[in-house]
Design an enzyme around this catalytic site. Structure first.
Site, PDB file in Angstrom:
ATOM      1  N   CYS A  92       0.828  -1.211   0.000  1.00  0.00           N
ATOM      2  CA  CYS A  92       0.000   0.000   0.000  1.00  0.00           C
ATOM      3  C   CYS A  92       0.868   1.270   0.000  1.00  0.00           C
ATOM      4  O   CYS A  92       1.530   1.543  -0.988  1.00  0.00           O
ATOM      5  CB  CYS A  92      -0.975  -0.071   1.163  1.00  0.00           C
ATOM      6  SG  CYS A  92      -2.425   0.914   0.874  1.00  0.00           S
TER       7      CYS A  92
ATOM      8  N   GLU B 106      -1.023  -8.368   5.683  1.00  0.00           N
ATOM      9  CA  GLU B 106      -0.731  -8.509   7.129  1.00  0.00           C
ATOM     10  C   GLU B 106      -1.976  -8.308   7.994  1.00  0.00           C
ATOM     11  O   GLU B 106      -1.934  -8.538   9.188  1.00  0.00           O
ATOM     12  CB  GLU B 106       0.410  -7.562   7.537  1.00  0.00           C
ATOM     13  CG  GLU B 106       0.055  -6.110   7.772  1.00  0.00           C
ATOM     14  CD  GLU B 106      -0.216  -5.289   6.510  1.00  0.00           C
ATOM     15  OE1 GLU B 106      -0.180  -5.848   5.397  1.00  0.00           O
ATOM     16  OE2 GLU B 106      -0.477  -4.079   6.652  1.00  0.00           O
TER      17      GLU B 106
ATOM     18  N   HIS C 164      -3.154  -5.009   1.897  1.00  0.00           N
ATOM     19  CA  HIS C 164      -2.475  -5.393   3.138  1.00  0.00           C
ATOM     20  C   HIS C 164      -2.694  -6.886   3.389  1.00  0.00           C
ATOM     21  O   HIS C 164      -3.757  -7.260   3.868  1.00  0.00           O
ATOM     22  CB  HIS C 164      -3.087  -4.650   4.333  1.00  0.00           C
ATOM     23  CG  HIS C 164      -2.927  -3.172   4.297  1.00  0.00           C
ATOM     24  ND1 HIS C 164      -1.969  -2.519   5.022  1.00  0.00           N
ATOM     25  CD2 HIS C 164      -3.617  -2.209   3.645  1.00  0.00           C
ATOM     26  CE1 HIS C 164      -2.071  -1.220   4.816  1.00  0.00           C
ATOM     27  NE2 HIS C 164      -3.065  -1.008   3.983  1.00  0.00           N
TER      28      HIS C 164
END
Ligand code: GLN
Length: 190
Positions: free
Chosen positions: A77, A168, A166
């Site tokens: 990002c 994560e 993302h």
């Protein structure tokens, strides 16, 4: 293997948590000299303009460029934006990834979404998009590995991996494992 996570602003704790699930030691990189102690670097999501200000304040830029030109780097990002050579309507930051990127390209915060896309060489990958950028144009050396509809959201250029989303913030560890493999390979070739 030690993975550094640029920890000036943004979602660096989430990356630390993500890689801890893969039993990888991570280092929160807050000073340029820490770049010498790591095998790969994650540039997290957050706000690219805020990160840039902190990169300049802590005199990170030269060392970051040097690192990103030779060692495995993963930008998510805002991290993707930091790496890009051309950013629509914005000045370039690190500028090592040969793409043109558009910030907030999917709309505002309310248009954030979660989506599974197919990534070449990896398979179906879940990702969260938060005021995410997409890539409009790529150079010859850049491999497009993932698209959301017609928008480019994942690319690979030699030692650089970048995603608009993302990983994560999900429990899908495929992208993390892919990056770990990139580092492994790089270490063997060194
Ligand atoms: N919109 C942010 C930027 O332009 C990126 C958002 C994110 O990293 N989730 O830097």
């Amino acid at each position: 293997m030690r993975i550094g996570i640029l920890a000036l602003q943004g979602s660096y704790f989430d990356h630390q948590n993500y890689f801890s699930h893969l039993n990888i030691e991570t280092v929160l990189v807050k000073e340029p000299k820490q770049l010498e102690e790591i095998d790969g670097l994650v540039l997290p999501g957050g706000e690219s303009t805020a990160m840039r200000r902190l990169i300049d304040r802590y005199q990170f830029m030269d060392k970051l460029k040097e690192f990103c030109n030779k060692k495995p780097v993963f930008g998510t990002c805002a991290g993707m934006i930091l790496l890009s050579k051309v950013i629509v309507d914005n000045p370039t930051h690190i500028g090592v990834l040969d793409v043109r990127v558009k910030r907030n390209a999917f709309g505002r915060q309310v248009n954030s979404f979660e989506e599974t896309i197919n990534i070449e060489g990896i398979g179906n990958v879940e990702g969260v998009y938060i005021r995410a950028p997409y890539i409009e144009l790529v150079g010859d050396k850049v491999q497009i590995i993932g698209k959301h509809n017609d928008s480019i959201v994942a690319v690979r250029q030699d030692n650089i991996l970048a995603t608009s989303f993302h990983p994560e913030l999900t429990e899908d560890y495929k992208i993390g494992n892919y990056f770990i493999n990139m580092i492994d390979k790089h270490k063997k070739e060194e």
